[in-house]
Design a protein around this motif. Structure first.
Motif, PDB file in Angstrom:
ATOM      1  N   LEU A 107      -5.512  -2.517  -4.820  1.00 40.13           N
ATOM      2  CA  LEU A 107      -4.095  -3.035  -4.648  1.00 40.13           C
ATOM      3  C   LEU A 107      -3.332  -1.806  -4.139  1.00 40.13           C
ATOM      4  O   LEU A 107      -2.339  -1.991  -3.398  1.00 40.13           O
ATOM      5  CB  LEU A 107      -3.520  -3.421  -6.122  1.00 40.13           C
ATOM      6  N   LYS A 108      -3.618  -0.586  -4.476  1.00 41.77           N
ATOM      7  CA  LYS A 108      -2.834   0.495  -3.886  1.00 41.77           C
ATOM      8  C   LYS A 108      -3.085   0.572  -2.337  1.00 41.77           C
ATOM      9  O   LYS A 108      -2.472   0.747  -1.925  1.00 41.77           O
ATOM     10  CB  LYS A 108      -3.429   1.814  -4.489  1.00 41.77           C
ATOM     11  N   ASP A 109      -4.518   0.354  -1.973  1.00 45.94           N
ATOM     12  CA  ASP A 109      -4.910   0.406  -0.584  1.00 45.94           C
ATOM     13  C   ASP A 109      -3.934  -0.705   0.182  1.00 45.94           C
ATOM     14  O   ASP A 109      -3.449  -0.395   1.429  1.00 45.94           O
ATOM     15  CB  ASP A 109      -6.138   0.041  -0.259  1.00 45.94           C
ATOM     16  N   GLU A 110      -3.543  -1.875  -0.419  1.00 45.33           N
ATOM     17  CA  GLU A 110      -2.949  -2.779   0.227  1.00 45.33           C
ATOM     18  C   GLU A 110      -1.479  -2.376   0.358  1.00 45.33           C
ATOM     19  O   GLU A 110      -0.912  -2.750   1.616  1.00 45.33           O
ATOM     20  CB  GLU A 110      -3.012  -4.107  -0.639  1.00 45.33           C
ATOM     21  N   LEU A 111      -0.928  -1.654  -0.352  1.00 45.79           N
ATOM     22  CA  LEU A 111       0.402  -1.217  -0.287  1.00 45.79           C
ATOM     23  C   LEU A 111       0.683   0.010   0.586  1.00 45.79           C
ATOM     24  O   LEU A 111       1.696   0.334   1.063  1.00 45.79           O
ATOM     25  CB  LEU A 111       0.942  -1.029  -1.723  1.00 45.79           C
ATOM     26  N   GLU A 112      -0.461   0.470   1.128  1.00 41.88           N
ATOM     27  CA  GLU A 112      -0.141   1.661   2.072  1.00 41.88           C
ATOM     28  C   GLU A 112      -0.055   1.260   3.644  1.00 41.88           C
ATOM     29  O   GLU A 112      -0.423  -0.054   3.660  1.00 41.88           O
ATOM     30  CB  GLU A 112      -1.525   2.803   1.978  1.00 41.88           C
ATOM     31  N   LYS A 113       0.663   1.998   4.320  1.00 44.22           N
ATOM     32  CA  LYS A 113       0.614   1.475   5.671  1.00 44.22           C
ATOM     33  C   LYS A 113      -0.585   1.323   6.430  1.00 44.22           C
ATOM     34  O   LYS A 113      -0.777   0.405   7.071  1.00 44.22           O
ATOM     35  CB  LYS A 113       1.607   2.454   6.480  1.00 44.22           C
ATOM     36  N   ASN A 114      -1.453   2.350   6.506  1.00 39.66           N
ATOM     37  CA  ASN A 114      -2.769   2.338   7.233  1.00 39.66           C
ATOM     38  C   ASN A 114      -3.933   1.851   6.715  1.00 39.66           C
ATOM     39  O   ASN A 114      -4.946   2.195   7.047  1.00 39.66           O
ATOM     40  CB  ASN A 114      -2.829   3.675   7.836  1.00 39.66           C
ATOM     41  N   ASN A 115      -3.933   0.978   5.588  1.00 40.04           N
ATOM     42  CA  ASN A 115      -4.839   0.634   4.837  1.00 40.04           C
ATOM     43  C   ASN A 115      -4.804  -0.626   4.562  1.00 40.04           C
ATOM     44  O   ASN A 115      -3.652  -1.360   4.588  1.00 40.04           O
ATOM     45  CB  ASN A 115      -5.032   1.514   3.762  1.00 40.04           C
ATOM     46  N   HIS A 116      -5.770  -1.373   3.868  1.00 41.37           N
ATOM     47  CA  HIS A 116      -5.754  -2.692   3.532  1.00 41.37           C
ATOM     48  C   HIS A 116      -6.640  -2.916   2.387  1.00 41.37           C
ATOM     49  O   HIS A 116      -7.627  -2.014   2.185  1.00 41.37           O
ATOM     50  CB  HIS A 116      -6.175  -3.617   4.641  1.00 41.37           C
ATOM     51  N   PHE A 117      -6.673  -4.123   1.727  1.00 43.54           N
ATOM     52  CA  PHE A 117      -7.337  -4.538   0.693  1.00 43.54           C
ATOM     53  C   PHE A 117      -8.815  -4.964   1.332  1.00 43.54           C
ATOM     54  O   PHE A 117      -8.907  -5.804   2.051  1.00 43.54           O
ATOM     55  CB  PHE A 117      -6.757  -5.791  -0.111  1.00 43.54           C
ATOM     56  N   ASP A 118      -9.874  -4.246   0.600  1.00 42.06           N
ATOM     57  CA  ASP A 118     -11.191  -4.653   1.122  1.00 42.06           C
ATOM     58  C   ASP A 118     -11.999  -5.156   0.056  1.00 42.06           C
ATOM     59  O   ASP A 118     -12.180  -4.627  -1.048  1.00 42.06           O
ATOM     60  CB  ASP A 118     -11.832  -3.295   1.522  1.00 42.06           C
ATOM     61  N   TRP A 119     -12.343  -6.544   0.431  1.00 39.72           N
ATOM     62  CA  TRP A 119     -13.246  -7.341  -0.535  1.00 39.72           C
ATOM     63  C   TRP A 119     -14.401  -6.893  -0.652  1.00 39.72           C
ATOM     64  O   TRP A 119     -15.086  -6.836  -1.803  1.00 39.72           O
ATOM     65  CB  TRP A 119     -13.138  -8.930  -0.115  1.00 39.72           C
ATOM     66  N   ARG A 120     -15.042  -6.121   0.282  1.00 38.40           N
ATOM     67  CA  ARG A 120     -16.276  -5.708   0.027  1.00 38.40           C
ATOM     68  C   ARG A 120     -16.144  -4.341  -0.931  1.00 38.40           C
ATOM     69  O   ARG A 120     -17.211  -4.017  -1.463  1.00 38.40           O
ATOM     70  CB  ARG A 120     -17.106  -5.225   1.384  1.00 38.40           C
ATOM     71  N   ASP A 121     -15.443  -3.655  -0.638  1.00 36.58           N
ATOM     72  CA  ASP A 121     -15.168  -2.304  -1.679  1.00 36.58           C
ATOM     73  C   ASP A 121     -15.015  -3.093  -3.174  1.00 36.58           C
ATOM     74  O   ASP A 121     -15.674  -2.400  -4.103  1.00 36.58           O
ATOM     75  CB  ASP A 121     -13.947  -1.532  -1.351  1.00 36.58           C
ATOM     76  N   LEU A 122     -14.185  -3.935  -3.333  1.00 37.71           N
ATOM     77  CA  LEU A 122     -14.118  -4.532  -4.590  1.00 37.71           C
ATOM     78  C   LEU A 122     -15.556  -5.256  -4.982  1.00 37.71           C
ATOM     79  O   LEU A 122     -15.822  -5.309  -6.245  1.00 37.71           O
ATOM     80  CB  LEU A 122     -13.315  -5.685  -4.433  1.00 37.71           C
ATOM     81  N   GLY A 123     -16.466  -5.672  -4.161  1.00 37.44           N
ATOM     82  CA  GLY A 123     -17.795  -6.199  -4.380  1.00 37.44           C
ATOM     83  C   GLY A 123     -18.593  -5.033  -4.946  1.00 37.44           C
ATOM     84  O   GLY A 123     -19.396  -5.265  -5.959  1.00 37.44           O
ATOM     85  N   ALA A 124     -18.554  -3.873  -4.019  1.00 39.98           N
ATOM     86  CA  ALA A 124     -19.226  -2.592  -4.680  1.00 39.98           C
ATOM     87  C   ALA A 124     -18.636  -2.188  -6.045  1.00 39.98           C
ATOM     88  O   ALA A 124     -19.462  -1.590  -7.126  1.00 39.98           O
ATOM     89  CB  ALA A 124     -18.902  -1.539  -3.636  1.00 39.98           C
ATOM     90  N   ASP A 125     -17.412  -2.237  -6.202  1.00 43.64           N
ATOM     91  CA  ASP A 125     -16.784  -1.946  -7.422  1.00 43.64           C
ATOM     92  C   ASP A 125     -17.417  -2.803  -8.830  1.00 43.64           C
ATOM     93  O   ASP A 125     -17.607  -2.343  -9.968  1.00 43.64           O
ATOM     94  CB  ASP A 125     -15.222  -2.225  -7.675  1.00 43.64           C
ATOM     95  N   ALA A 126     -17.413  -4.082  -8.569  1.00 40.64           N
ATOM     96  CA  ALA A 126     -17.976  -5.173  -9.335  1.00 40.64           C
ATOM     97  C   ALA A 126     -19.586  -4.896  -9.845  1.00 40.64           C
ATOM     98  O   ALA A 126     -20.025  -5.086 -10.624  1.00 40.64           O
ATOM     99  CB  ALA A 126     -17.601  -6.647  -8.799  1.00 40.64           C
ATOM    100  N   MET A 127     -20.117  -4.509  -8.559  1.00 43.89           N
ATOM    101  CA  MET A 127     -21.829  -4.450  -8.865  1.00 43.89           C
ATOM    102  C   MET A 127     -21.746  -3.092  -9.589  1.00 43.89           C
ATOM    103  O   MET A 127     -22.765  -2.962 -10.591  1.00 43.89           O
ATOM    104  CB  MET A 127     -22.222  -4.123  -7.589  1.00 43.89           C
ATOM    105  N   GLY A 128     -20.989  -2.039  -9.324  1.00 44.67           N
ATOM    106  CA  GLY A 128     -21.122  -0.887 -10.168  1.00 44.67           C
ATOM    107  C   GLY A 128     -20.845  -0.964 -11.657  1.00 44.67           C
ATOM    108  O   GLY A 128     -21.715  -0.574 -12.506  1.00 44.67           O
ATOM    109  N   ALA A 129     -19.766  -1.881 -11.996  1.00 48.83           N
ATOM    110  CA  ALA A 129     -19.215  -1.843 -13.134  1.00 48.83           C
ATOM    111  C   ALA A 129     -20.345  -2.785 -14.066  1.00 48.83           C
ATOM    112  O   ALA A 129     -20.543  -2.714 -15.025  1.00 48.83           O
ATOM    113  CB  ALA A 129     -17.695  -2.815 -13.096  1.00 48.83           C
ATOM    114  N   LEU A 130     -20.741  -3.951 -13.177  1.00 56.39           N
ATOM    115  CA  LEU A 130     -21.826  -4.654 -14.037  1.00 56.39           C
ATOM    116  C   LEU A 130     -22.992  -3.887 -14.282  1.00 56.39           C
ATOM    117  O   LEU A 130     -23.879  -3.886 -15.276  1.00 56.39           O
ATOM    118  CB  LEU A 130     -22.214  -5.933 -13.046  1.00 56.39           C
ATOM    119  N   THR A 131     -23.373  -2.943 -13.400  1.00 55.88           N
ATOM    120  CA  THR A 131     -24.627  -2.045 -13.440  1.00 55.88           C
ATOM    121  C   THR A 131     -24.451  -0.989 -14.617  1.00 55.88           C
ATOM    122  O   THR A 131     -25.271  -0.965 -15.514  1.00 55.88           O
ATOM    123  CB  THR A 131     -25.036  -1.406 -12.436  1.00 55.88           C
ATOM    124  N   GLY A 132     -23.374  -0.533 -14.861  1.00 52.87           N
ATOM    125  CA  GLY A 132     -23.063   0.408 -15.748  1.00 52.87           C
ATOM    126  C   GLY A 132     -22.951  -0.461 -17.213  1.00 52.87           C
ATOM    127  O   GLY A 132     -23.253   0.307 -18.256  1.00 52.87           O
TER     128      GLY A 132
END
Length: 123
Positions: free
Chosen positions: A72-97
């Motif tokens: 969400l922070k990335d989405e609010l920045e000018k030169n960045n955007h919300f990345d679903w693949r990054d969020l997918g990696a976050d979800a896989m990491g959270a589940l693994t942990g």
């Protein structure tokens, strides 16, 4: 319950490389897995009355919060955007942990005899 754990472990082993090995997704996966391990260990200590599935789901949700906030922070920045693949990696990491926290804290273990390896639980 064994079926759910087997499906989750199969999904983790097959889907994790697809999400993680591009760009900064390794960092997303790694940090979220640490959050999942930490929250899973805290949940194991203080939420003993919850079953392992509920405890894992709760620690997964808690561990995913920083990844969502970061995107969400990335989405609010000018030169960045919300990345679903990054969020997918976050979800896989959270589940693994979260699953690793259950394994490490003594709820699950691997049992090997002869030619068979089994995932054994004590609930």
């Amino acid at each position: 319950m064994r079926t759910i754990i087997g499906i989750a472990l199969t999904f983790l082993l097959t889907a994790t490389p697809v999400f993680c090995f591009e760009g900064d997704r390794v960092a997303h996966f790694g940090s979220s897995s640490v959050y999942g391990l930490a929250s899973g260990s805290v949940m194991y200590k203080y939420a003993e009355n919850m079953g392992p599935a509920k405890r894992t789901a709760a620690s997964f949700g808690i561990a995913l919060i920083p990844g969502i906030a970061w995107e969400l922070k990335d989405e609010l920045e000018k030169n960045n955007h919300f990345d679903w693949r990054d969020l997918g990696a976050d979800a896989m990491g959270a589940l693994t942990g979260a699953v690793a926290a259950e394994l490490i804290n003594g709820q699950l273990w691997l049992s090997a005899s002869g030619r068979q390896i089994r995932l054994v639980g004590k609930w």
